[in-house]
Design an enzyme around this catalytic site. Structure first.
Site, PDB file in Angstrom:
ATOM      1  N   HIS A 183     -34.588  90.400  81.918  1.00  0.00           N
ATOM      2  CA  HIS A 183     -33.620  89.230  81.162  1.00  0.00           C
ATOM      3  C   HIS A 183     -33.852  88.099  82.018  1.00  0.00           C
ATOM      4  O   HIS A 183     -32.814  87.308  82.211  1.00  0.00           O
ATOM      5  CB  HIS A 183     -32.268  89.826  81.612  1.00  0.00           C
ATOM      6  CG  HIS A 183     -31.848  91.361  80.962  1.00  0.00           C
ATOM      7  ND1 HIS A 183     -31.413  91.650  79.823  1.00  0.00           N
ATOM      8  CD2 HIS A 183     -32.026  92.551  81.685  1.00  0.00           C
ATOM      9  CE1 HIS A 183     -31.412  92.821  79.559  1.00  0.00           C
ATOM     10  NE2 HIS A 183     -31.659  93.442  80.920  1.00  0.00           N
ATOM     11  N   SER A 228     -47.568  61.837  82.893  1.00  0.00           N
ATOM     12  CA  SER A 228     -46.952  61.310  81.946  1.00  0.00           C
ATOM     13  C   SER A 228     -46.870  59.767  81.934  1.00  0.00           C
ATOM     14  O   SER A 228     -47.322  59.226  83.009  1.00  0.00           O
ATOM     15  CB  SER A 228     -45.307  61.608  82.087  1.00  0.00           C
ATOM     16  OG  SER A 228     -44.553  60.516  81.752  1.00  0.00           O
ATOM     17  N   LYS A 256     -44.739  63.262  87.141  1.00  0.00           N
ATOM     18  CA  LYS A 256     -45.058  64.217  86.460  1.00  0.00           C
ATOM     19  C   LYS A 256     -46.527  64.986  86.413  1.00  0.00           C
ATOM     20  O   LYS A 256     -47.386  64.188  86.385  1.00  0.00           O
ATOM     21  CB  LYS A 256     -44.935  63.958  84.858  1.00  0.00           C
ATOM     22  CG  LYS A 256     -43.344  63.704  84.730  1.00  0.00           C
ATOM     23  CD  LYS A 256     -42.517  64.877  84.468  1.00  0.00           C
ATOM     24  CE  LYS A 256     -42.698  65.429  83.099  1.00  0.00           C
ATOM     25  NZ  LYS A 256     -41.897  66.286  82.582  1.00  0.00           N
ATOM     26  N   GLU A 315     -49.141  75.122  77.467  1.00  0.00           N
ATOM     27  CA  GLU A 315     -48.312  74.798  76.556  1.00  0.00           C
ATOM     28  C   GLU A 315     -49.016  74.595  75.091  1.00  0.00           C
ATOM     29  O   GLU A 315     -48.452  75.194  73.975  1.00  0.00           O
ATOM     30  CB  GLU A 315     -47.466  73.435  76.805  1.00  0.00           C
ATOM     31  CG  GLU A 315     -46.679  73.307  77.817  1.00  0.00           C
ATOM     32  CD  GLU A 315     -46.168  71.931  78.161  1.00  0.00           C
ATOM     33  OE1 GLU A 315     -45.283  71.265  77.620  1.00  0.00           O
ATOM     34  OE2 GLU A 315     -46.899  71.305  78.863  1.00  0.00           O
TER      35      GLU A 315
END
Ligand code: ARG
Length: 465
Positions: A162, A283, A289, A296
């Site tokens: 979980h 970024s 970043k 992804e």
């Protein structure tokens, strides 16, 4: 007969007017199926050789056809071949180039054959060869995972259910879980290969042919395991492509799950691992970043592969026997899923060996969240307490720990004893993360010893392929 009739069409005999310009573009497949030119030429060479063996072509005619086809192959490789939409597909482009090059003998190549068995042959050859390349890439990624697992067998991280801290596990054990998923994918791929690697050549348009062909011969020439068994089925079946797409969908589901974990683990909140800079991007506005673009994108590309499975299933679902033009729509999904799967596997097999583990952070994370609570319960059970009672005792100890802002291992023996007299000094060894993982010492357990033996089995398995 209309004066406007287009003489260039190989099937133009019964037509009285030229194809509508839009329809010509709409029905053509050459823009994408030219990718099958190698398979198409190989299929034609095998067919021509068989025709010569059956005395349908003379030895000299065969020789002319062979030389012509090889010259065309070279021309395509050199980027000099002129593909024509008017000639519809890869098959008719190559056949008409052959006739242009060697004259009327070229027109004999299509004896005892149809584009229907020709395209089915091409696509099966393509699928078979790509299966072999994909299989190698899976092995490459598996080997990368096995190496990480071996190096990190003793590295401790929190295991989750979980997405809540559950029990400590070895990071190597986690890598071997991914390995197992890929092993099943590998098995499914090999299974798919068995049914794909059969030759439909000789089924002709749908019913077979009246020429004395030798289907075993062409099958063998092309490296197929044998000929297909029913001509109607042979020209219409695309199960093998659907199987490939379903294998690919499951593989991508697995890669997507890995991706999700990598994305989580590289976040500032987890910070379990770092990906090499060369696999990340920045970024344009936020200078701090470092984005995990590769995972992804792999996660994102899963969608198109699942989509191709649905495309192929739907493409087939209402087709009456035998060949229908619908089947021309099989190619783009097949090509794209092959390219996508190969790209994702390659990226992961390059990236995984370069992953950096932040061991201290993983270790500290495993110490939070009462990951060894089950170990305390098991300790009490081994001292004679029924498991349900032990569960209750440990639940109360955890509640106390939360209140005191202390992990179970940080409570004193006196404090622990207030929950059960059975608890003694030896509990502290049980409550360590190292004690916890090494106690799970059985096949499939997370003890580092077991992880290392899983690694040995995996290495042998990969080497035996
Ligand atoms: N381009 C076609 C395909 O991809 C080749 C077979 C065409 N056969 C036919 N009878 N129209 O399926």
């Amino acid at each position: 007969m209309s004066k406007n009739k287009d003489q260039s069409k190989l099937w133009g005999g019964r037509f009285t007017e030229a194809t509508d310009a839009f329809v010509e573009r709409f029905t053509a497949s050459v823009d994408f199926d030219r990718r099958l030119y190698q398979q198409d030429i190989d299929g034609s060479l095998a067919h021509a050789k068989m025709l010569a063996k059956a005395d349908i072509l003379s030895a000299q005619e065969l020789q002319q056809i062979q030389a012509g086809l090889e010259a065309i192959r070279q021309e395509i490789l050199d980027g000099k071949f002129e593909w024509s939409i008017a000639l519809e597909d890869v098959h008719m482009n190559i056949e008409s180039a052959l006739t242009a090059r060697i004259g009327d003998v070229g027109k004999k190549l299509h004896t005892g054959r149809s584009r229907n068995d020709q395209v089915a042959t091409d696509i099966r050859l393509y699928v078979r060869d790509e299966i072999d390349q994909i299989a190698q890439l899976i092995s490459r990624l598996q080997l990368a995972l096995v190496n990480v697992a071996e190096a990190e067998a003793d590295t401790i991280m929190p295991g989750f259910t979980h997405l809540q801290t559950a029990q400590p596990v070895s990071f190597g054990h986690h890598m071997m879980a991914w390995y197992e998923m890929l092993s099943r994918d590998y098995g499914r791929l090999q299974d798919c290969r068995k049914r794909a690697n059969l030759s439909p050549l000789g089924a002709a348009a749908l019913a077979g042919t009246s020429y004395p062909i030798d289907r075993n011969f062409t099958a063998e020439q092309l490296g197929f395991d044998g000929p297909t068994r029913n001509s109607l089925d042979s020209v219409s079946d695309r199960d093998f492509a659907i199987e490939l797409a379903s294998f690919a969908s499951l593989l991508m589901t697995h890669l997507s799950r890995f991706s999700e974990e990598l994305v989580l683990w590289t976040s500032a909140q987890f910070n379990f691992i770092e990906l090499p800079d060369r696999f990340c991007t920045g970024s344009s506005i936020m200078p701090q970043k470092k984005n995990p673009d590769v995972p992804e994108l792999v996660r994102g590309k899963t969608g198109r592969v699942h989509g191709h499975l649905i495309s192929l299933l739907t493409l087939m679902k209402s087709q009456p026997l035998a060949y229908n033009k619908d089947n021309q729509e099989d190619k783009e999904p097949i090509f794209d899923l092959v390219d996508t799967v190969k790209g994702c596997l390659y990226a992961y097999s390059e990236m995984m060996p370069a992953v950096i583990c932040n061991k201290d952070i993983m270790y500290a994370a495993a110490k939070q969240g009462y990951a060894t609570a089950t170990d305390l319960a098991d300790y009490l059970v081994k001292k004679g307490m029924p498991f349900r009672d032990a569960h209750e005792v440990v639940g109360k100890s955890v509640a106390f720990g939360i209140e005191q802002k202390k992990d179970l291992a940080e409570l004193t023996l006196q404090e622990l004893k207030t929950f059960s007299d059975l608890i003694e000094e030896d509990i502290f060894q049980v409550l360590t993360l190292e004690g916890s993982i090494s106690s799970r010492d059985h096949i499939g357990g997370t003890a580092p010893k077991q992880v290392l033996s899983a690694v040995q089995l995996a290495k042998a398995d990969i080497a035996n392929r």
